[in-house]
Scaffold this motif. Structure first.
Motif, PDB file in Angstrom:
ATOM      1  N   PHE A  53       0.849  -1.194   0.000  1.00  0.00           N
ATOM      2  CA  PHE A  53       0.000   0.000   0.000  1.00  0.00           C
ATOM      3  C   PHE A  53       0.888   1.249   0.000  1.00  0.00           C
ATOM      4  N   LEU A  54       1.890   1.285   0.889  1.00  0.00           N
ATOM      5  CA  LEU A  54       2.818   2.421   0.964  1.00  0.00           C
ATOM      6  C   LEU A  54       3.592   2.576  -0.347  1.00  0.00           C
ATOM      7  N   ASP A  55       4.111   1.471  -0.865  1.00  0.00           N
ATOM      8  CA  ASP A  55       4.893   1.527  -2.108  1.00  0.00           C
ATOM      9  C   ASP A  55       4.069   2.086  -3.269  1.00  0.00           C
ATOM     10  N   GLY A  82       3.056   9.280  -6.217  1.00  0.00           N
ATOM     11  CA  GLY A  82       3.498  10.627  -5.882  1.00  0.00           C
ATOM     12  C   GLY A  82       2.753  11.279  -4.715  1.00  0.00           C
ATOM     13  N   HIS A  83       2.163  10.472  -3.842  1.00  0.00           N
ATOM     14  CA  HIS A  83       1.474  11.044  -2.682  1.00  0.00           C
ATOM     15  C   HIS A  83       2.474  11.757  -1.773  1.00  0.00           C
ATOM     16  N   LYS A  84       2.001  12.783  -1.075  1.00  0.00           N
ATOM     17  CA  LYS A  84       2.848  13.552  -0.168  1.00  0.00           C
ATOM     18  C   LYS A  84       2.807  12.912   1.219  1.00  0.00           C
ATOM     19  N   PHE A  85       3.984  12.646   1.788  1.00  0.00           N
ATOM     20  CA  PHE A  85       4.098  12.020   3.094  1.00  0.00           C
ATOM     21  C   PHE A  85       4.827  12.933   4.067  1.00  0.00           C
ATOM     22  N   THR A  86       4.467  12.815   5.331  1.00  0.00           N
ATOM     23  CA  THR A  86       5.224  13.476   6.397  1.00  0.00           C
ATOM     24  C   THR A  86       5.606  12.409   7.412  1.00  0.00           C
ATOM     25  N   THR A 126      -4.366   8.446   5.968  1.00  0.00           N
ATOM     26  CA  THR A 126      -3.685   7.162   6.149  1.00  0.00           C
ATOM     27  C   THR A 126      -2.351   7.351   6.857  1.00  0.00           C
ATOM     28  N   VAL A 127      -2.018   6.367   7.720  1.00  0.00           N
ATOM     29  CA  VAL A 127      -0.695   6.345   8.353  1.00  0.00           C
ATOM     30  C   VAL A 127      -0.070   4.970   8.126  1.00  0.00           C
TER      31      VAL A 127
END
Length: 194
Positions: A129-131, A137-141, A156-157
């Motif tokens: 899911f993360l990959d 191109g989703h933005k993550f923090t 989502t986390v």
């Protein structure tokens, strides 16, 4: 001198290689390769492959033992129904009955309630899911204090501890930023259970 085309030359080389292998196979089958010890019985070790061992060659490492199987983690144990309801801010239904050690768990909103769903994934599915979200191109923090590494995106986390990934996804119709802090808290709680 006759010149052969490239294709003809390759076919001749291939046929020569096949003939050589056939000859060696035939000789080996007749006992002519590997020798015999009494004229009819193949000598000890004839026709057998010999593999180098660590005793023979120190450069050959002994086969590694398979790592022990990781304990299965039930996705519903990472986020309980009460925690999912607190996260979603509304009542949710029990997840469908599944066997223990399930790698997914979904709490859905009541049919007459607001749109709400909490999904929990653990293991390879969470990492995939993360990959996929990264590829899109989703933005993550980064989330601090949650497992070995943890990331948040809208709704989502993702958290990893000891090489095991978990994912918690919240579906609500409101702005995802409204639930960011609650999702990060859920990630820290889940990390403590991995």
């Amino acid at each position: 001198m006759t010149h052969l085309g490239t294709g003809t030359r390759r076919r001749v080389q291939l046929l020569a290689a096949v003939a050589a292998v056939s000859t060696l196979t035939a000789l080996g089958g007749c006992g002519m390769l590997g020798g015999t010890d009494d004229g009819g019985t193949p000598a000890a070790g004839a026709g057998q492959s010999v593999a180098a061992t660590p005793e023979d060659d120190p450069a050959v490492a002994p086969p590694a033992e398979a790592p022990p199987a990781a304990a299965k983690i039930d996705a519903c144990a990472l986020v309980t129904k009460g925690e999912a309801e607190k996260l979603a801010g509304t009542a949710l239904q029990d997840p469908p009955e599944k066997p223990e050690d399930r790698d997914t768990c979904t709490y859905t909103g009541a049919p007459n309630g607001p749109t709400a769903q909490v999904e929990v994934y653990v293991g390879d599915g969470a990492k995939k899911f993360l990959d996929i979200d990264r590829e899109l191109g989703h933005k993550f923090t980064a989330i601090s204090g949650a497992g070995d590494e943890a990331y948040a995106e809208d709704g989502t986390v993702f958290v990893s501890k000891g090489g095991v990934w978990a994912c918690i996804r919240l579906v609500r119709s409101e702005d995802p930023a409204t639930y960011r802090t609650a999702l990060e808290t859920a990630a820290r709680t889940a990390a403590g259970r991995l």
